[in-house]
Structure formats: structure tokens, C-alpha cells
Design an enzyme around this catalytic site. Structure first.
Site, mmCIF file in Angstrom:
data_model
loop_
_atom_site.group_PDB
_atom_site.id
_atom_site.type_symbol
_atom_site.label_atom_id
_atom_site.label_comp_id
_atom_site.label_asym_id
_atom_site.label_seq_id
_atom_site.Cartn_x
_atom_site.Cartn_y
_atom_site.Cartn_z
ATOM 1 N N GLY A 53 43.512 34.612 41.939
ATOM 2 C CA GLY A 53 42.871 34.084 40.739
ATOM 3 C C GLY A 53 43.847 33.539 39.711
ATOM 4 O O GLY A 53 43.621 32.472 39.133
ATOM 5 N N ASN A 54 44.964 34.258 39.510
ATOM 6 C CA ASN A 54 45.874 33.838 38.433
ATOM 7 C C ASN A 54 46.612 32.537 38.758
ATOM 8 O O ASN A 54 47.213 31.927 37.883
ATOM 9 C CB ASN A 54 46.862 34.955 38.086
ATOM 10 N N LYS A 75 30.135 42.060 45.342
ATOM 11 C CA LYS A 75 31.075 41.218 44.597
ATOM 12 C C LYS A 75 30.387 40.598 43.369
ATOM 13 O O LYS A 75 29.487 39.761 43.519
ATOM 14 C CB LYS A 75 31.590 40.121 45.532
ATOM 15 N N LYS A 120 38.969 35.825 50.042
ATOM 16 C CA LYS A 120 40.008 34.888 50.510
ATOM 17 C C LYS A 120 41.156 35.601 51.225
ATOM 18 O O LYS A 120 41.841 34.981 52.046
ATOM 19 C CB LYS A 120 40.529 34.025 49.356
ATOM 20 N N LYS A 161 43.872 43.058 50.344
ATOM 21 C CA LYS A 161 45.143 42.376 50.614
ATOM 22 C C LYS A 161 45.939 43.142 51.669
ATOM 23 O O LYS A 161 46.483 42.539 52.601
ATOM 24 C CB LYS A 161 45.983 42.255 49.331
HETATM 25 P P1 ADP Z 1 43.765 38.280 43.171
HETATM 26 O O1 ADP Z 1 43.017 37.467 42.175
HETATM 27 O O2 ADP Z 1 45.157 37.773 43.407
HETATM 28 O O3 ADP Z 1 43.003 38.519 44.448
HETATM 29 P P2 ADP Z 1 43.208 41.044 42.371
HETATM 30 O O4 ADP Z 1 43.020 41.358 40.921
HETATM 31 O O5 ADP Z 1 42.014 41.016 43.258
HETATM 32 O O6 ADP Z 1 44.047 39.698 42.471
HETATM 33 O O7 ADP Z 1 44.233 42.120 42.996
HETATM 34 C C1 ADP Z 1 45.540 42.326 42.450
HETATM 35 C C2 ADP Z 1 45.526 43.549 41.530
HETATM 36 O O8 ADP Z 1 45.401 44.768 42.270
HETATM 37 C C3 ADP Z 1 46.810 43.781 40.756
HETATM 38 O O9 ADP Z 1 46.904 42.954 39.632
HETATM 39 C C4 ADP Z 1 46.708 45.267 40.383
HETATM 40 O O10 ADP Z 1 46.151 45.407 39.085
HETATM 41 C C5 ADP Z 1 45.692 45.840 41.386
HETATM 42 N N1 ADP Z 1 46.147 46.990 42.175
HETATM 43 C C6 ADP Z 1 45.310 47.965 42.603
HETATM 44 N N2 ADP Z 1 45.954 48.878 43.327
HETATM 45 C C7 ADP Z 1 47.260 48.477 43.380
HETATM 46 C C8 ADP Z 1 48.427 49.027 44.018
HETATM 47 N N3 ADP Z 1 48.388 50.160 44.730
HETATM 48 N N4 ADP Z 1 49.595 48.357 43.891
HETATM 49 C C9 ADP Z 1 49.649 47.199 43.170
HETATM 50 N N5 ADP Z 1 48.575 46.648 42.542
HETATM 51 C C10 ADP Z 1 47.384 47.269 42.650
HETATM 52 MG MG MG Z 2 41.081 39.561 44.642
#
Ligand code: ADP
Ligand code: MG
Length: 315
Positions: free
Chosen positions: A13-14, A130, A214, A276
Site C-alpha cells: 500500500g505505501n 477484508k 496481492k 507475506k
Molecule cells: P502492505 O500494504 O505492504 O501489504 P501491511 O500493512 O499489510 O502492508 O503489512 C505490513 C505491516 O505488518 C507492517 O507495517 C507491520 O506494522 C505489520 N506487522 C505485523 N506483524 C509483524 C511482524 N512480526 N514483523 C514486522 N511487521 C509486522
Molecule cells: Mg497487506
């Protein structure tokens, strides 16, 4: 000359921002990170998410039905298609410009409208999880539910939002064309927003009311393209265990087995880091030599050079 390393990049997203002007700025930074990898001699394929954008398109299409009663409600699969094309448009232009600015003139950039088949019996359809779109009051939410059959859920004390199903991707319909384009040296953007979800009914592909994650779609794309690396670019430089706690530990290189153990121990939040790590593991264990990297957008090049990020491999 050694064969180029093939990399599938999944943008979070970022990398795209939350509004139209934000996206314009964000894609420039994103394009720099991607072209850095091309300059390092990598062959890159780009996939991306669409959380805020599909919500935005969905709201715009609802406004249309309010303005003009002749306009029926727009299916979610069509909203995903619109978000895919709009993001692709911005991203492909930013990439084109960044390549030309660095005097790279032999790499055409193209966005592939991509459909991804899901299983109509996927249990995700019984359990929409979601949240997309804007927050509403209980009354507005009830009205939407009655009018459009939407499933509305309270979202952490902030109001009601539409929730949609997020089934696993089974098959990338346009994979043959994507492969041909990649093999001929094009820089391809594919599987945007996880791909347009469809189910197969004989020869007919029927749009499904869902948004595919994604992270899982890019992992499938990377396997299908026989990539060397899957790079998931997000808002953290590394994955942590005991995330946010006093004994938090950032991970550098981990094996598939270690990743599985940490998942079982509940270190990764569902809906953010868990998909992820799952997507990374699915890719890394699918064939020898495949590795997945999770890191910050700005650190993509450092990550691929082995200087940062969390790398997941067979060990
Ligand atoms: P994206 O938009 O890239 O899919 P998400 O917000 O869905 O991003 O996922 C990334 C986020 O997951 C990070 O910014 C962090 O806040 C969170 N997160 C949750 N658990 C963990 C972890 N164990 N280690 C690192 N980040 C984590
Ligand atoms: Mg995400």
C-alpha cells in the site's frame, strides 16, 4: 554472460499512496527503487496491491447509482479491474520516465490486465474478512446491506465497513501472454490488486465478488515465471518475532522451517505480516534456489545485495 536474475516485486500500500495526488508522488519513488534493480542487472516483473484504491472506486461507483437510478451497482470484480488499470497507468508511466531519465531506452513498459481464477468453493467466500471502502454509521450500513447484499462489519470501534472475501489465487489466466512479454524483455506490471477474481464456468469466466491478497498472487506469479526472487516491499525493513514487545528480534536470514515454526507460534499478524510470510514460504519451498525477501521499498537494492531485509530460503 550470466543469466539475469528474475525478480517478481510485490508492491504494498505505501508504494502507491491513499489518494490520487499521493499516488502520483508515490509511484515516482517506487519507480526509482524498481529501476535501481534493473540497473543492477535484474529482470523485473511488478505486481501490486489495491486496498485503498479498490475502496475508492467502489465508493465512486456507489455514488453513481445514487445519482442515476438507471445505473445498476458495479460488481466488485469490475472495481478491481478499474483499480488495476488506473494504478497500472500511473506506475507504467512513472517507470517509463525513470528508465528514459537513466538513458535506458530498450525496455518497453506495459500493464497486463490480469484475471486470476479462484475456487468458488473456497471457504473464504463463507467468511468475508477484508474491509474495503469508507466507514459508515449503523443505519447507513444496514441500508447498504439491504440494498446491495453487502456484508457490513464493525471495524475496531471506528464504524462500519464493507467486508469482502479474499480467496486464494488458483491460476493466472493471462500467464502465457505475461511470460511471452517477460521473455521478450518487457517490463511487465501484472496481477494488480491481486488480479481480477474470476471463477470458471465452462468457457465462461465469471467475475467473483472478492479481492485477492496481492502477497499470494505475486507468489503464484513468481512460481509460474520461474523467478529467482520474490521481493515483497512493505512498510517495515525486516520481519520481527515478538513484534512490538520488549524482546522484539528482527530477522535477517531464515529458513522455510524456521518461518513455519514462527508462524505456528503466532509471531505474525493475520491480514498484514502473516500473508507475506506465508507467500514467501510458498515461493521459497517450491523449487531449489528460490528465495523470498521482505523489506522496505527504499531498501530493495540493499536487500537484493544481501545488506538488509528478511530473506527466506530453503537453507
Ligand atoms: P502492505 O500494504 O505492504 O501489504 P501491511 O500493512 O499489510 O502492508 O503489512 C505490513 C505491516 O505488518 C507492517 O507495517 C507491520 O506494522 C505489520 N506487522 C505485523 N506483524 C509483524 C511482524 N512480526 N514483523 C514486522 N511487521 C509486522
Ligand atoms: Mg497487506
Amino acid at each position: 554472460m550470466a543469466k539475469k536474475k528474475r525478480i517478481v516485486i510485490a508492491l504494498g500500500g505505501n508504494a502507491l499512496g491513499n489518494t490520487l495526488p499521493e499516488q502520483m508522488t508515490a509511484v515516482k519513488i517506487t519507480a526509482r527503487a524498481i529501476v535501481d534493480l534493473i540497473e543492477e542487472g535484474c529482470e523485473v516483473v511488478v505486481a501490486h496491491g489495491n486496498g485503498p484504491q479498490v475502496g475508492m472506486v467502489n465508493n465512486a461507483m456507489i455514488a453513481l447509482t445514487h445519482e442515476d437510478p438507471q445505473q445498476p451497482n458495479t460488481p466488485l470484480s469490475v472495481c478491481v479491474a478499474m483499480s488495476q488499470a488506473y494504478i497500472g497507468y500511473d506506475l507504467q508511466n512513472a517507470l517509463r520516465e525513470e528508465l528514459l531519465d537513466r538513458n535506458i531506452t530498450d525496455i518497453p513498459v506495459a500493464t497486463m490486465i490480469t484475471q486470476v481464477r479462484v475456487d468458488e468453493n473456497d471457504e473464504a467466500f463463507q467468511n468475508p474478512s477484508k474491509p474495503i471502502g469508507r466507514f459508515m454509521t449503523k443505519e447507513q450500513a444496514d441500508e447498504m446491506a439491504a440494498k446491495y447484499d453487502y456484508i457490513m462489519k464493525e471495524d475496531s470501534g471506528r464504524g462500519y465497513r464493507r467486508v469482502v472475501s479474499s480467496p486464494r489465487p488458483q491460476e493466472i489466466v493471462e500467464i502465457g501472454t505475461i511470460r511471452t512479454m517477460v521473455e521478450s524483455g518487457d517490463l511487465v506490471i501484472a496481477c494488480g490488486g491481486g488480479g481480477i477474481p474470476v471463477t470458471r464456468q465452462g468457457n465462461h469466466l465469471k467475475g467473483a465478488s472478492a479481492v485477492i491478497d496481492k502477497d499470494f498472487a505475486s507468489s503464484l506469479l513468481a512460481r509460474e515465471l520461474d523467478a529467482d526472487f520474490l521481493i515483497i516491499l512493505t512498510a517495515v525493513e525486516k520481519v520481527a518475532i515478538n513484534y512490538g514487545k520488549a524482546d522484539e528480534k528482527w530477522l535477517d536470514n531464515i529458513t522455510v522451517e524456521e518461518a513455519k515454526q514462527y508462524m505456528a507460534e503466532g509471531h505474525f499478524a493475520p491480514g498484514s505480516m502473516l500473508p507475506k510470510v506465508q507467500a514467501a514460504v510458498e515461493f521459497a519451498e517450491s523449487a531449489p534456489g528460490r528465495q523470498a525477501l521482505i523489506t522496505l521499498l527504499e531498501k530493495a537494492k540493499d536487500g537484493i545485495l544481501g545488506h538488509t531485509g528478511t530473506m527466506i530460503g530453503r537453507g
